[in-house]
Design a protein around this motif. Structure first.
Motif: not given
Length: 442
Positions: A123-126, A214-218, A223-225, A230-235
């Motif tokens: 959750i602390q990601m940009n 969780r939130f995933e990113g790079a 980049t993804k919720v 399910g999974e949802y792409e997000a920027d």
């Protein structure tokens, strides 16, 4: 009389403005940790959607204006503790680091609320953004310019307004909520079903009944919720999960609800002598149940802040309680509600019945006649009106303000059938649709 005020958004601004007018000789000092006052956060979606061109127009006062009234404005100062025995507060200048202690005769706590931030992995990601204050509004606008896939978490008023704003600008929008209906605190299924259909027709992806795991990113950017379904792409992700009262300064020093909302009496007094509280930091009497409830609304805040000033020296004007009356416009749908829904009444242990009608607002021969959906909730035994919801493509939301007065004054559904409303074909029918609800309930 020396008055210290902690926090200066809606309740604080209303309190100090009225106090200076009523008690011109009083020494009033405001401690505010931000550099601004009176920001209307309910207008953020209007700013995001381009209805309001400048976020600065969402302020209705300023530190300079209040200082010109003779109020000592200590901006970017955070109160760190309150000594209720010595009647002092400790504060820190956030710019210089200087610490200070100041005494009070009367203390007013209008510290407001803060968004709920659940402990979700990542959750602390940009690009995961809160939506509450002026800085949040500016950040959301800037980040949305460079985002194509936006996810909003939380299907309350702010979340719904934001997804409409993002859709307006051609974004790929997903709305996630752990409940299986949007706006479930304000509306029953017969209303939310229609609104959800409208959102889907606008290509907004509804992910309801889903919990974010969780939130995933790079590279530090989301980049993804990931939800439990399910999974949802997000920027860009905007969190609108809800608010909690910001009341840690008075913990153990004043009576509170389980969620930390300060309990005040009808004159805005806390359980601690010479300490008043108002706004989103407080619980207030909820008229449908006659019990304290946490209902953070700007309308409640300005009323409570005004009453703090009126009652600061002696009990003068009592607060009449609240129905939690509110409204929202979603695309071409005008919606308002007051009091309990049928669903929430059941959870509150209330034995209720309801009447739902579909009625044109004007005679059918009028070219601008529109259908209105109205629901009125009432107690089965007493027939006391305790809730109402209305929706139409035409703006009949003021009808809910009328029903709010009915709830506050404990009118019955039977009385509603025979209330005196005027008739003129440009505006309504010989039997107003509010009358019709009462008559059909009878």
């Amino acid at each position: 009389m020396k008055v210290l005020v902690i926090g200066c958004t809606h309740a604080g601004t209303a309190a100090v403005s009225n106090m200076k007018n009523l008690y011109p000789e009083a020494e009033i000092t405001v401690y505010e940790k931000n550099d601004n006052v009176s920001f209307l956060s309910c207008g953020i979606a209007l700013y995001v959607g381009g209805v309001v061109e400048k976020a600065e127009s969402l302020f209705y006062s300023s530190p300079e204006h209040l200082a010109n009234l003779g109020i000592h404005m200590k901006m970017k100062h955070e109160v760190t503790s309150i000594d209720t025995d010595r009647k002092t507060v400790k504060a820190k200048n956030l710019t210089t680091g200087e610490e200070m202690t100041e005494a009070y005769d009367k203390l007013v706590v209008t510290t407001g609320s803060w968004p709920v931030i659940p402990p979700i992995e990542g959750i602390q990601m940009n690009n995961i953004q809160l939506c509450k204050n002026y800085d949040h509004a500016k950040t959301i606008i800037e980040k949305a310019k460079h985002s194509s896939k936006i996810t909003v978490v939380g299907a309350g008023y702010i979340g719904i307004e934001l997804v409409e704003a993002f859709q307006h600008y051609g974004k790929d929008v997903t709305l996630i909520d752990s409940e299986d209906r949007i706006l479930n605190k304000y509306l029953d299924p017969e209303f939310t079903d229609m609104i959800e259909n409208k959102l889907v027709s606008k290509k907004i992806n509804l992910a309801l009944g889903q919990t974010v795991n969780r939130f995933e990113g790079a590279d530090g950017n989301v980049t993804k919720v990931i939800t439990n379904k399910g999974e949802y792409e997000a920027d860009l992700v905007v969190l609108c999960i809800g608010f909690k009262p910001n009341t840690s300064l008075l913990k153990g020093k004043a009576d509170m609800l389980g969620n930390g909302a300060i309990i005040v009496d009808d004159y805005m007094r806390t359980s601690n002598k010479d300490i008043f509280a108002a706004g989103d930091s407080c619980a207030i009497t909820y008229n449908p149940t006659k019990k304290p409830a946490y209902i953070p609304l700007a309308t409640n805040a300005v009323r409570m802040g005004t009453l703090v000033a009126r009652n600061l020296v002696k009990p003068t004007i009592r607060y009449m309680g609240t129905q939690g009356t509110s409204g929202i416009k979603i695309f071409d749908m005008n919606i308002a509600s007051s009091g309990v829904t049928e669903a929430s009444a059941i959870h509150l242990g209330m034995n209720v019945k309801s009447i739902t009608i579909k009625e044109n607002d004007k005679p059918e021969f009028m070219p601008d006649s529109h259908e209105v959906t109205l629901k009125v909730v009432y107690e089965e035994e007493t027939r006391r009106i305790v809730g109402a919801q209305v929706m139409s493509e035409t703006d009949v939301t003021q009808a809910v303000n009328t029903l709010s007065v009915c709830i506050q004054n404990e009118m019955t559904i039977d009385e509603l059938g025979f209330v005196d409303f005027f008739f003129q074909p440009h505006y309504n029918k010989p039997w107003n649709f509010l009358n019709q609800a009462g008559l059909q309930a009878i």
